[in-house]
Design an enzyme around this catalytic site. Structure first.
Site, short mmCIF file in Angstrom:
data_model
loop_
_atom_site.label_atom_id
_atom_site.label_comp_id
_atom_site.label_asym_id
_atom_site.label_seq_id
_atom_site.Cartn_x
_atom_site.Cartn_y
_atom_site.Cartn_z
N TYR A 156 16.82 4.03 11.88
CA TYR A 156 16.34 3.51 10.58
C TYR A 156 17.53 2.92 9.82
O TYR A 156 17.46 1.82 9.27
CB TYR A 156 15.70 4.66 9.81
CG TYR A 156 15.29 4.39 8.39
CD1 TYR A 156 14.11 3.69 8.11
CD2 TYR A 156 16.05 4.85 7.32
CE1 TYR A 156 13.71 3.47 6.79
CE2 TYR A 156 15.65 4.64 6.01
CZ TYR A 156 14.49 3.95 5.74
OH TYR A 156 14.09 3.73 4.44
N ASP A 158 21.44 22.35 6.39
CA ASP A 158 21.29 21.68 5.10
C ASP A 158 21.15 20.16 5.18
O ASP A 158 20.71 19.52 4.25
CB ASP A 158 22.52 21.98 4.22
CG ASP A 158 22.28 23.20 3.35
OD1 ASP A 158 21.11 23.55 3.14
OD2 ASP A 158 23.28 23.79 2.90
N LEU A 190 4.28 3.86 -1.35
CA LEU A 190 4.72 4.53 -2.58
C LEU A 190 5.20 3.49 -3.61
O LEU A 190 4.72 3.45 -4.75
CB LEU A 190 5.85 5.51 -2.23
CG LEU A 190 6.69 6.06 -3.38
CD1 LEU A 190 5.87 6.98 -4.27
CD2 LEU A 190 7.91 6.82 -2.83
N VAL A 191 6.13 2.66 -3.22
CA VAL A 191 6.68 1.68 -4.16
C VAL A 191 5.67 0.55 -4.41
O VAL A 191 5.55 0.05 -5.53
CB VAL A 191 8.02 1.10 -3.63
CG1 VAL A 191 8.57 0.07 -4.60
CG2 VAL A 191 9.03 2.21 -3.39
N GLY A 192 4.93 0.17 -3.37
CA GLY A 192 3.93 -0.89 -3.53
C GLY A 192 2.92 -0.54 -4.61
O GLY A 192 2.56 -1.39 -5.45
N SER A 248 0.82 -1.22 0.00
CA SER A 248 0.00 0.00 0.00
C SER A 248 0.85 1.27 0.00
O SER A 248 0.31 2.37 0.06
CB SER A 248 -0.90 0.00 1.24
OG SER A 248 -0.08 -0.11 2.40
N1 LIG Z 1 10.54 6.37 -0.27
C1 LIG Z 1 11.86 6.50 -0.40
O1 LIG Z 1 12.36 7.58 -0.79
C2 LIG Z 1 12.77 5.33 -0.14
C3 LIG Z 1 14.15 5.49 -0.38
C4 LIG Z 1 15.00 4.41 -0.14
C5 LIG Z 1 14.50 3.21 0.34
N2 LIG Z 1 13.16 3.08 0.57
C6 LIG Z 1 12.67 1.78 1.06
O2 LIG Z 1 11.77 1.27 0.06
C7 LIG Z 1 10.73 0.50 0.70
C8 LIG Z 1 9.38 1.03 0.26
O3 LIG Z 1 9.29 2.39 0.66
P1 LIG Z 1 7.96 3.26 0.45
O4 LIG Z 1 8.41 4.66 0.26
O5 LIG Z 1 7.07 2.60 -0.53
O6 LIG Z 1 7.31 3.18 1.92
P2 LIG Z 1 5.87 3.68 2.38
O7 LIG Z 1 5.19 4.43 1.30
O8 LIG Z 1 6.06 4.36 3.71
O9 LIG Z 1 5.07 2.33 2.62
C9 LIG Z 1 5.43 1.49 3.68
C10 LIG Z 1 4.69 0.19 3.53
O10 LIG Z 1 5.08 -0.68 4.62
C11 LIG Z 1 3.87 -1.15 5.22
N3 LIG Z 1 4.10 -1.38 6.66
C12 LIG Z 1 4.56 -0.49 7.57
N4 LIG Z 1 4.52 -1.06 8.80
C13 LIG Z 1 4.03 -2.32 8.65
C14 LIG Z 1 3.74 -3.39 9.53
N5 LIG Z 1 3.96 -3.30 10.86
N6 LIG Z 1 3.22 -4.53 9.03
C15 LIG Z 1 2.98 -4.64 7.69
N7 LIG Z 1 3.25 -3.68 6.79
C16 LIG Z 1 3.76 -2.52 7.27
C17 LIG Z 1 2.84 -0.05 5.02
O11 LIG Z 1 1.54 -0.58 5.18
P3 LIG Z 1 0.32 0.39 5.64
O12 LIG Z 1 0.04 1.31 4.50
O13 LIG Z 1 -0.79 -0.54 5.91
O14 LIG Z 1 0.84 1.11 6.87
C18 LIG Z 1 3.17 0.35 3.58
O15 LIG Z 1 2.58 -0.56 2.69
C19 LIG Z 1 11.00 0.61 2.20
O16 LIG Z 1 11.67 -0.54 2.63
C20 LIG Z 1 11.87 1.85 2.34
O17 LIG Z 1 12.69 1.77 3.49
C21 LIG Z 1 12.28 4.12 0.34
#
Ligand SMILES: NC(=O)c1ccc[n+]([C@@H]2O[C@H](COP(=O)([O-])OP(=O)(O)OC[C@H]3O[C@@H](n4cnc5c(N)ncnc54)[C@H](OP(=O)(O)O)[C@@H]3O)[C@@H](O)[C@H]2O)c1
Length: 306
Positions: free
Chosen positions: A129, A264, A11-13, A9
């Site tokens: 983190y 910054d 951003l990447v999902g 659910s």
């Molecule tokens: N966004 C970035 O710029 C970025 C950069 C580098 C790496 N990443 C990594 O890429 C991956 C995806 O990032 P994203 O930006 O798509 O993250 P996001 O939008 O914050 O989404 C996080 C996802 O993890 C799920 N989640 C959180 N806690 C949970 C739990 N206790 N049990 C089950 N599911 C849980 C959330 O479900 P709910 O919606 O139900 O809460 C949501 O589907 C992550 O591992 C992040 O660390 C992201």
């Protein structure tokens, strides 16, 4: 093949759902991955042959500074259980997601190569983190070594795209920038006020590009990770990104003003993508201008209240 994607659910999902609609997507509403019984139930029910593990507690700087205990506790639990149960349920291939934020705060050489991942402390602002991500890297390598699991991790740079978090308190830079430009225009103001000097350098990856690359790696790669993922040869400054965003959303009449009294953060954290290029070959990355335009279109359609 039965592909299970955790964090479905987010951003990447959402980007993955667009690129690969047939996979199984789960969120915290389906299974709380910090609970061992939920993780067991998820593997028992879906019996995936492949897993892309995206789920994580993710947040902006303020959230990371205010809730370090939650960041380390939830991420370490989620990662440990998902990787361990993928091993127990004999998953054929698993990709885990690290982050370029977990690299050392300051390094001797840039762009950062995968082997520098543990070479010094991460930024204090996202220490918990970052260490949870480093622990995930250790876990993936350990299961590969001891149990011969075909598991590896990827290290994406910062990402943005449709379904990003635009909330004022939680958003990352590009989503916050889009929201601020929109509000500046709505209020008929001519100046966009941004915090800091605008000089730090930041790589940005469109979430749908990341999703495409994950699917390519799932098909093509069985080797050791981690693998850095970022657009090739790009490392614009915050000021350049802001100018591109103004063009992308047709707000060229707005001027940018930087408030240099604000700190910054890290000056640069760009990652080297030679390993990725060797694996996937030429890849047509979405330009920042196009990606921001698409994200803004989504923001407008979504009628968000912030
Ligand atoms: N966004 C970035 O710029 C970025 C950069 C580098 C790496 N990443 C990594 O890429 C991956 C995806 O990032 P994203 O930006 O798509 O993250 P996001 O939008 O914050 O989404 C996080 C996802 O993890 C799920 N989640 C959180 N806690 C949970 C739990 N206790 N049990 C089950 N599911 C849980 C959330 O479900 P709910 O919606 O139900 O809460 C949501 O589907 C992550 O591992 C992040 O660390 C992201």
């Amino acid at each position: 093949m039965r592909l299970l994607v955790t964090g479905g659910s987010g951003l990447v999902g959402h980007a993955m759902q667009k690129i690969c609609p047939d996979a199984i997507y789960v969120s915290s509403k389906d299974y709380d991955l910090t609970k061992e019984k939920d993780v067991n139930a998820m593997f028992e029910r879906h019996k995936p042959t492949r897993v892309i593990h995206l789920a994580a507690k993710v947040g902006g700087i303020r959230d990371n500074i205010d809730h370090p205990a939650e960041f380390v506790y939830q991420n370490v639990l989620m990662n440990s259980y998902v990787v361990h149960y993928a091993y127990k349920y004999k998953v054929e291939k698993l990709i885990a997601t690290l982050s370029n934020c977990a690299y050392p705060d300051v390094a001797k050489k840039y762009p950062l190569k995968e082997e520098q991942f543990h070479d010094g402390p991460p930024a204090t602002t996202n220490f918990s983190y970052a260490y949870a991500k480093r622990t995930l890297d250790v876990q993936i390598k350990s299961y590969r070594k001891q149990h011969d699991c075909n598991f590896f991790s990827v290290i994406p740079c910062n990402m943005y795209g449709p379904y990003d978090n635009f909330d004022e308190k939680q958003s990352h830079f590009v989503a916050a920038l889009i929201r601020k430009i929109h509000k500046t225009r709505e209020n008929k103001e001519k100046t966009l006020n941004l915090l800091g000097s605008g000089k730090p350098l930041r790589q940005y990856l469109f979430s749908e590009d990341f999703a495409r690359i994950l699917i390519m790696l799932l098909d093509k790669y069985d080797g050791n990770g981690p693998i850095n993922i970022a657009p090739k040869d790009e490392n614009p400054s915050i000021a350049e990104i802001a100018k591109i965003a103004l063009k992308a959303i047709n707000a060229k009449d707005i001027n940018i003003k930087f408030d240099k009294s604000f700190p910054d953060g890290q000056f640069r954290k760009d990652i080297d993508t030679e390993k990725l290029q060797k694996i996937i070959g030429p890849f047509s990355f979405t330009t920042l201008k196009d990606g921001i335009r698409k994200t803004y279109e989504w923001y407008l359609k979504s009628n968000l209240t912030y």
